[in-house]
Design a protein around this motif. Structure first.
Motif, PDB file in Angstrom:
ATOM      1  N   UNK A 156       0.925  -1.256   0.028  1.00 54.95           N
ATOM      2  CA  UNK A 156       0.038   0.134  -0.066  1.00 54.95           C
ATOM      3  C   UNK A 156       1.002   1.199  -0.087  1.00 54.95           C
ATOM      4  N   UNK A 157       1.905   1.329   0.614  1.00 56.66           N
ATOM      5  CA  UNK A 157       2.839   2.209   0.735  1.00 56.66           C
ATOM      6  C   UNK A 157       3.502   2.648  -0.325  1.00 56.66           C
ATOM      7  N   UNK A 158       3.721   1.631  -1.285  1.00 53.55           N
ATOM      8  CA  UNK A 158       4.562   1.841  -2.432  1.00 53.55           C
ATOM      9  C   UNK A 158       3.715   1.686  -3.850  1.00 53.55           C
ATOM     10  N   UNK A 159       2.386   2.040  -3.721  1.00 54.56           N
ATOM     11  CA  UNK A 159       1.547   2.293  -4.688  1.00 54.56           C
ATOM     12  C   UNK A 159       2.090   2.942  -5.997  1.00 54.56           C
ATOM     13  N   UNK A 160       2.230   2.354  -7.022  1.00 54.54           N
ATOM     14  CA  UNK A 160       3.029   3.047  -8.360  1.00 54.54           C
ATOM     15  C   UNK A 160       2.239   4.508  -8.416  1.00 54.54           C
ATOM     16  N   UNK A 161       2.973   5.439  -8.660  1.00 54.97           N
ATOM     17  CA  UNK A 161       2.623   7.055  -8.884  1.00 54.97           C
ATOM     18  C   UNK A 161       2.040   7.633  -7.623  1.00 54.97           C
ATOM     19  N   UNK A 162       2.247   7.012  -6.539  1.00 56.96           N
ATOM     20  CA  UNK A 162       1.440   7.689  -5.242  1.00 56.96           C
ATOM     21  C   UNK A 162       2.245   8.857  -5.059  1.00 56.96           C
ATOM     22  N   UNK A 163       1.669   9.999  -4.408  1.00 56.59           N
ATOM     23  CA  UNK A 163       2.202  11.149  -3.978  1.00 56.59           C
ATOM     24  C   UNK A 163       1.567  11.482  -2.633  1.00 56.59           C
ATOM     25  N   UNK A 164       2.496  12.181  -1.725  1.00 53.80           N
ATOM     26  CA  UNK A 164       1.868  12.590  -0.284  1.00 53.80           C
ATOM     27  C   UNK A 164       1.472  11.583   0.386  1.00 53.80           C
ATOM     28  N   UNK A 165       2.163  10.355   0.406  1.00 54.83           N
ATOM     29  CA  UNK A 165       2.107   9.067   1.168  1.00 54.83           C
ATOM     30  C   UNK A 165       2.053   9.354   2.625  1.00 54.83           C
ATOM     31  N   UNK A 166       1.061   9.065   3.392  1.00 53.94           N
ATOM     32  CA  UNK A 166       1.228   9.147   4.779  1.00 53.94           C
ATOM     33  C   UNK A 166       0.711   7.780   5.546  1.00 53.94           C
ATOM     34  N   UNK A 167       1.286   7.492   6.452  1.00 57.03           N
ATOM     35  CA  UNK A 167       0.996   6.257   7.329  1.00 57.03           C
ATOM     36  C   UNK A 167       0.735   6.707   8.755  1.00 57.03           C
ATOM     37  N   UNK A 168      -0.009   5.769   9.221  1.00 63.49           N
ATOM     38  CA  UNK A 168      -0.461   5.971  10.825  1.00 63.49           C
ATOM     39  C   UNK A 168      -0.974   4.617  11.114  1.00 63.49           C
ATOM     40  N   UNK A 177      -3.403  -3.116  12.830  1.00 62.30           N
ATOM     41  CA  UNK A 177      -3.900  -2.528  11.636  1.00 62.30           C
ATOM     42  C   UNK A 177      -3.029  -1.196  11.373  1.00 62.30           C
ATOM     43  N   UNK A 178      -2.927  -0.844   9.846  1.00 59.38           N
ATOM     44  CA  UNK A 178      -2.005   0.287   9.541  1.00 59.38           C
ATOM     45  C   UNK A 178      -2.877   1.113   8.527  1.00 59.38           C
ATOM     46  N   UNK A 179      -3.114   2.489   8.655  1.00 64.95           N
ATOM     47  CA  UNK A 179      -3.705   3.212   7.574  1.00 64.95           C
ATOM     48  C   UNK A 179      -2.525   3.917   6.628  1.00 64.95           C
ATOM     49  N   UNK A 180      -2.972   4.011   5.378  1.00 65.85           N
ATOM     50  CA  UNK A 180      -2.032   4.595   4.535  1.00 65.85           C
ATOM     51  C   UNK A 180      -2.810   5.548   3.564  1.00 65.85           C
ATOM     52  N   UNK A 181      -2.580   6.680   3.279  1.00 61.13           N
ATOM     53  CA  UNK A 181      -3.425   7.560   2.578  1.00 61.13           C
ATOM     54  C   UNK A 181      -2.330   8.014   1.616  1.00 61.13           C
ATOM     55  N   UNK A 182      -2.869   8.466   0.379  1.00 64.88           N
ATOM     56  CA  UNK A 182      -2.031   9.124  -0.587  1.00 64.88           C
ATOM     57  C   UNK A 182      -2.875   9.692  -1.814  1.00 64.88           C
ATOM     58  N   UNK A 183      -2.291  10.263  -2.624  1.00 68.85           N
ATOM     59  CA  UNK A 183      -2.918  11.122  -3.977  1.00 68.85           C
ATOM     60  C   UNK A 183      -2.184  10.313  -4.933  1.00 68.85           C
ATOM     61  N   UNK A 190      -7.069  14.207  -9.849  1.00 68.25           N
ATOM     62  CA  UNK A 190      -6.350  13.876  -8.694  1.00 68.25           C
ATOM     63  C   UNK A 190      -7.328  12.939  -7.754  1.00 68.25           C
ATOM     64  N   UNK A 191      -6.970  11.723  -7.533  1.00 66.02           N
ATOM     65  CA  UNK A 191      -7.769  10.936  -6.916  1.00 66.02           C
ATOM     66  C   UNK A 191      -7.107  10.604  -5.583  1.00 66.02           C
ATOM     67  N   UNK A 192      -7.877  10.623  -4.478  1.00 68.65           N
ATOM     68  CA  UNK A 192      -7.310  10.487  -3.228  1.00 68.65           C
ATOM     69  C   UNK A 192      -7.694   9.062  -2.764  1.00 68.65           C
ATOM     70  N   UNK A 193      -6.761   8.505  -1.879  1.00 65.65           N
ATOM     71  CA  UNK A 193      -7.131   7.083  -1.340  1.00 65.65           C
ATOM     72  C   UNK A 193      -6.820   7.128   0.132  1.00 65.65           C
ATOM     73  N   UNK A 194      -7.817   6.158   0.649  1.00 67.52           N
ATOM     74  CA  UNK A 194      -7.542   5.570   1.883  1.00 67.52           C
ATOM     75  C   UNK A 194      -7.537   4.320   2.106  1.00 67.52           C
TER      76      UNK A 194
END
Length: 245
Positions: A156-168, A177-183, A190-194
């Motif tokens: 999830x953290x290494x999604x191709x093309x992902x920018x502004x990756x944040x984890x918590x 459990x781990x949460x990952x967000x990115x654009x 611009x798609x945003x992901x949770x």
């Protein structure tokens, strides 16, 4: 002369006795005679009496807690799907292909809400379930799930093309459990992901929720998407537990 012949016979007979006894003692096969067995016979007897070796038992592992998976398309409640994916195309969800529904399953929902002059909101929700059995050669189900959980978080953290990756961390959900967000930029928007990856005992659940705005509509805020992801993943964790009651 007549008395000397018998006497000579008796002398010769007595002289022959020791020779016969020696010969008899050397050739006796009677175990009661006191003769010791030969070294080769002792060795043969010892070899036949040796205990047979047995193979070492296979290492045992604790049985996995969960033996079933819920239907992936029912792992997220209809109410949650309605809240997260307005104007959903297929309310029952689109199941992913699986050769073993007891070990893996997935389902997705998507919808485009037209707001007229305000543009359109697009949303996509996806849930993936992976269950691991205990295996003496591979390890316990929980340990195998822990390894896959680590891999899924890294994925999830290494999604191709992902920018502004944040984890918590995502406390209070499953065992870990781990949460990952990115654009992500695609189709000119611009798609945003949770994304949340959670392990509950020997099952790994991944929920991805993403969206964008078209024709002037704004993309959803990262916090809004993550709130929806948390809601969906909690449904999935509860569904796994319910399937194994």
């Amino acid at each position: 002369m007549h008395r000397s012949a018998p006497r000579l016979t008796r002398i010769l007979a007595c002289a022959a006795v020791p020779v016969m006894l020696v010969a008899a003692g050397c050739s006796s096969d009677d175990p009661g005679s006191g003769a010791s067995p030969s070294p080769s016979a002792s060795a043969a007897g010892g070899a036949s009496a040796a205990p047979a070796t047995t193979a070492a038992p296979a290492p045992s592992v604790a049985p996995a807690k969960f033996a079933k998976l819920p239907d992936a398309c029912k792992a997220v409640t209809a109410k949650t799907v309605e809240d997260l994916v307005p104007e959903v195309k297929t309310k029952s969800g689109t199941p992913g292909k699986s050769s073993d529904m007891t070990s893996r399953g997935s389902c997705s929902w998507n919808g485009l809400e037209d707001k007229g002059v305000k543009g359109s909101d697009y949303r996509w929700l996806d849930v993936s379930l992976l269950r691991f059995d205990s295996d003496p050669t591979l390890g316990g189900g929980e340990k195998r799930a822990q390894d896959k959980y680590t891999d899924k978080v890294a994925e999830a953290k290494a999604a191709e093309g992902a920018i502004d990756v944040r984890t918590s961390s995502a406390p209070g959900i499953g065992n870990e459990a781990r949460a990952v967000s990115y654009s992500l930029k695609k189709t000119g928007e611009t798609f945003r992901y949770g994304v949340i990856v959670v392990r509950t005992e020997n099952v790994v659940i991944t929920v991805s929720y993403n969206g964008t705005g078209y024709a002037g509509a704004e993309a959803p805020a990262a916090g809004e998407l993550m709130e929806g992801t948390v809601k969906a993943v909690k449904d999935a964790v509860a569904a796994v537990a319910a399937a194994n009651k």
